[in-house]
Write a protein that holds these residues in place. Structure first.
Motif, short mmCIF file in Angstrom:
data_model
loop_
_atom_site.label_atom_id
_atom_site.label_comp_id
_atom_site.label_asym_id
_atom_site.label_seq_id
_atom_site.Cartn_x
_atom_site.Cartn_y
_atom_site.Cartn_z
N ILE A 1 14.78 83.31 -19.31
CA ILE A 1 13.57 82.59 -18.92
C ILE A 1 12.79 83.40 -17.88
CG2 ILE A 1 12.72 80.57 -17.67
CD1 ILE A 1 13.47 79.76 -20.41
N ILE A 2 13.51 83.89 -16.87
CA ILE A 2 12.86 84.65 -15.80
C ILE A 2 12.22 85.92 -16.35
CG2 ILE A 2 13.30 85.98 -13.68
CD1 ILE A 2 15.61 83.90 -13.15
N ASN A 3 12.96 86.66 -17.16
CA ASN A 3 12.47 87.95 -17.66
C ASN A 3 11.28 87.80 -18.62
OD1 ASN A 3 14.35 89.50 -16.22
ND2 ASN A 3 15.90 89.27 -17.82
N HIS A 4 11.18 86.65 -19.30
CA HIS A 4 10.09 86.44 -20.25
C HIS A 4 8.85 85.82 -19.61
CE1 HIS A 4 13.25 86.45 -23.68
NE2 HIS A 4 12.78 87.65 -23.46
N ASP B 1 12.62 89.16 -8.15
CA ASP B 1 11.85 90.13 -7.36
C ASP B 1 11.00 91.01 -8.27
OD1 ASP B 1 12.94 89.13 -5.04
OD2 ASP B 1 14.44 90.72 -4.82
N ARG B 2 11.54 91.38 -9.44
CA ARG B 2 10.76 92.19 -10.38
C ARG B 2 9.54 91.43 -10.86
NH1 ARG B 2 15.86 93.90 -12.38
NH2 ARG B 2 15.76 92.34 -14.04
N LYS B 3 9.71 90.15 -11.14
CA LYS B 3 8.59 89.34 -11.62
C LYS B 3 7.52 89.18 -10.54
CE LYS B 3 9.54 89.00 -15.76
NZ LYS B 3 8.60 89.50 -16.79
N ALA C 1 11.79 77.26 -15.39
CA ALA C 1 10.75 76.99 -16.39
C ALA C 1 9.69 78.06 -16.31
CB ALA C 1 10.13 75.61 -16.17
N ARG C 2 9.19 78.49 -17.47
CA ARG C 2 8.20 79.58 -17.47
C ARG C 2 6.93 79.21 -18.24
NH1 ARG C 2 7.35 82.22 -22.07
NH2 ARG C 2 8.80 81.89 -23.80
#
Length: 271
Positions: free
Chosen positions: A124-127, A149-151, A196-197
């Motif tokens: 979820i985070i990576n997308h 942190d990357r997001k 949630a994204r």
């Protein structure tokens, strides 16, 4: 050596094929009998194994009497395998996607096991492309912080309500200070965590000390909305508490039987 065998097996080689190929890398050209003798591959199966390696274009024969075998150089084999797999992935991505029926948005996937739950939260985070809403507890922070942190660095808006870990920042972070985490944990039966994204997808997970963690994952718009509103609500409660002070908030509900049950999950018990 076992790690090399494992990786070759991941690429479709059997254990005997691994042994035969590695044996030929070390000594070649040699006969099938010599391959068997040097590698421990049974003589009864060595020519079948060599035949499969020939089919994989991992070795070739050297004209002689008897026939000898040599390996395809390692770099050449790796490049060949890489191109083959990339071609297969490209083909399958195109063809399987075209065959895939339109999925119902209200499908709910159930996930069990700590590693699988964390993996789905990371997905979820990576997308996430535009915004990410998180309700996270301290024990999960080490597993997901780098991805968050990357997001943030990519410009994704990250809004987090964080239980515990008061010095940690996960995007725009609001720390849950009004009610001790152990009271919340008791009411919920564990650490209820949400990711949630983009208003499109959500994972709702529960981590407990007495059972294997579980989660549900869905793109159902109603459940995604409810999850995001749940996080918004917690964030606003923290800000209200900060503004009014915990004493005023306590006075609002601690002597009200109905609100006691709403907040704590327990009925009021008079002495």
């Amino acid at each position: 050596m076992e790690n090399i065998y494992k990786e070759l097996q991941n690429l479709g080689f059997s254990q005997y094929e691994c042994k035969a190929y590695i044996g030929l890398l070390k000594n070649s050209p040699i006969t099938g009998y010599e391959v068997s003798k040097r590698t421990g591959v049974p003589r009864s199966t060595i020519y079948e194994v060599l035949g499969k390696l020939l089919d994989k274009r991992a070795i070739y024969t050297v004209p002689s009497e008897p026939v000898k075998y040599s390996p395809v150089p390692a770099k050449e084999l790796i490049n060949r395998l890489r191109k083959t797999f990339e071609t297969s992935f490209d083909y399958l991505e195109k063809e399987l996607t075209s065959l895939e029926s339109e999925r119902e948005t209200d499908v709910i996937w159930r996930i069990r096991g700590n590693d699988h739950v964390i993996e789905e939260m990371l997905a979820i985070i990576n997308h996430a492309k535009d915004e990410l809403w998180l309700s996270i507890w301290e024990p999960e922070v080490p597993e997901i912080k780098k991805a968050i942190d990357r997001k943030v660095a990519e410009g994704v808006n990250v809004f987090t309500i964080l239980f515990g870990s008061p010095k940690t920042q996960l995007g725009l972070t609001y720390h849950h200070n009004y009610m001790p985490p152990d009271i919340v944990q008791e009411r919920m039966g564990g650490h209820l965590s949400v990711a949630a994204r983009d208003g499109e997808e959500v994972v709702i997970a529960n981590f407990t000390e007495t059972a294997s963690p579980w989660a549900v994952k869905t793109k159902d718009p109603a459940l995604v909305l409810v999850a995001i509103e749940y996080i918004r609500h917690d964030i606003m409660i923290e800000e209200i508490t900060k503004e009014l002070g915990p004493d005023k908030l306590d006075a609002l509900w601690r002597r009200n039987q109905d609100l006691i049950q709403v907040v704590t999950g327990k009925r009021f018990e008079s002495s």
